[in-house]
Design an enzyme around this catalytic site. Structure first.
Site, PDB file in Angstrom:
ATOM      1  N   ASP A   1       0.975  -6.834   4.911  1.00 34.82           N
ATOM      2  CA  ASP A   1       1.131  -6.129   3.652  1.00 34.82           C
ATOM      3  C   ASP A   1       2.157  -6.908   2.817  1.00 34.82           C
ATOM      4  O   ASP A   1       2.800  -7.836   3.316  1.00 34.82           O
ATOM      5  CB  ASP A   1       1.634  -4.703   3.931  1.00 34.82           C
TER       6      ASP A   1
ATOM      7  N   LYS B   1      -3.305   2.249  -6.218  1.00 35.54           N
ATOM      8  CA  LYS B   1      -2.364   3.015  -7.034  1.00 35.54           C
ATOM      9  C   LYS B   1      -3.008   4.186  -7.788  1.00 35.54           C
ATOM     10  O   LYS B   1      -2.353   5.196  -8.029  1.00 35.54           O
ATOM     11  CB  LYS B   1      -1.626   2.083  -7.993  1.00 35.54           C
TER      12      LYS B   1
END
Length: 265
Positions: A12, A53
């Protein structure tokens, strides 16, 4: 199997390799919702961290506090037009500030160089869009960290916790089967992404969004208090499917050695 060992690590970004504590997305989510007079706790903001998001915004608007505040302010329930509006504001604000938060976390450069020296391929997935990553990647590269491939939800057409960004990394770097892949991250959805791909999942404590501390807070917190927070984060990681939880990225090579031993057995 002739080459029965780890071949690729999928990292990540924010909270794992760069941006200690995932400060950039947390700061921007807080700013956007505050602009709309919705005040959420750090824990509420961070719970969906690692998601794409737009999905994160839906989650914040759907949580009891977010939904109640939105309805009280607007005299109606939120809808997808609100998600679109918040998302546009989030992306614009994040694009303006994200480079400031893109320095590698301590140990990232050295650990990645060590893994590469052992022949491992370095891939990455993120909840950021490709446009945002255009701001992150150069800043990280200047400081010595770069992935061989970067997959984002808009490129792949799917986000965490689905496995498809990891599958795209595997295809791009010609790595298979999934048991030769290790996913490393700092959120619940990172662990789920790895397990859904059939890969090994490793959670990191230091610098993680899940631990939820700034570097200063981490260094100055009393040992007993820090240990309690780490124990809680460790439990959450394992509940999400983690195979290993490590204190910091410095401990990753040893964890991969253990995975290789298990693959050989």
């Amino acid at each position: 199997m002739e080459n029965n060992k780890t071949e690729m690590v999928v990292f990540d970004w924010a909270g794992t390799t760069v941006d200690y504590g995932s400060a950039a997305p947390h700061t921007v989510f807080d700013r956007v919702f505050t602009n709309h007079s919705i005040h959420l706790t750090p824990e509420e903001i961070d719970k969906p961290m690692g998601m794409e998001k737009r999905a994160h915004i839906r989650s914040l608007l759907s949580c009891p506090s977010g939904a109640a505040q939105f309805e009280q302010i607007n005299s109606r329930r939120w809808d997808e037009k609100d998600v679109d509006s918040y998302y546009e504001e989030f992306e614009k604000t994040l694009y303006d500030v994200v480079a400031e938060f893109s320095s590698p976390i301590d140990g990232t450069v050295e650990t990645v160089n060590l893994l590469r020296s052992k022949g491992l391929k370095i891939a990455s997935t993120t909840g950021y869009t490709s446009q945002i990553m255009e701001r992150v990647i150069p800043k990280a590269r200047e400081a010595g960290y770069e992935a061989d491939v970067v997959m984002t939800p808009d490129i792949v057409g799917a986000s965490r916790p689905t496995p498809f960004m990891i599958f795209a990394c595997m295809q791009k770097l010609n790595v298979y089967p999934p048991c030769h892949v290790v996913k490393v991250g700092d959120t619940v959805v990172d662990m789920q992404e790895g397990k859904n791909a059939g890969a090994w999942s490793i959670g990191i404590l230091k610098g993680s969004n899940l631990l939820g501390l700034t570097e200063e807070q981490y260094e100055n917190m009393p040992v007993e208090e820090l240990s309690a927070l780490e124990a809680k984060a460790t439990r959450i990681y394992y509940e999400a499917g983690a195979d290993y939880v490590i204190d910091s990225i410095h401990d990753l090579p040893a964890a991969i050695d253990e995975i290789n031993s298990r693959l050989c057995r």
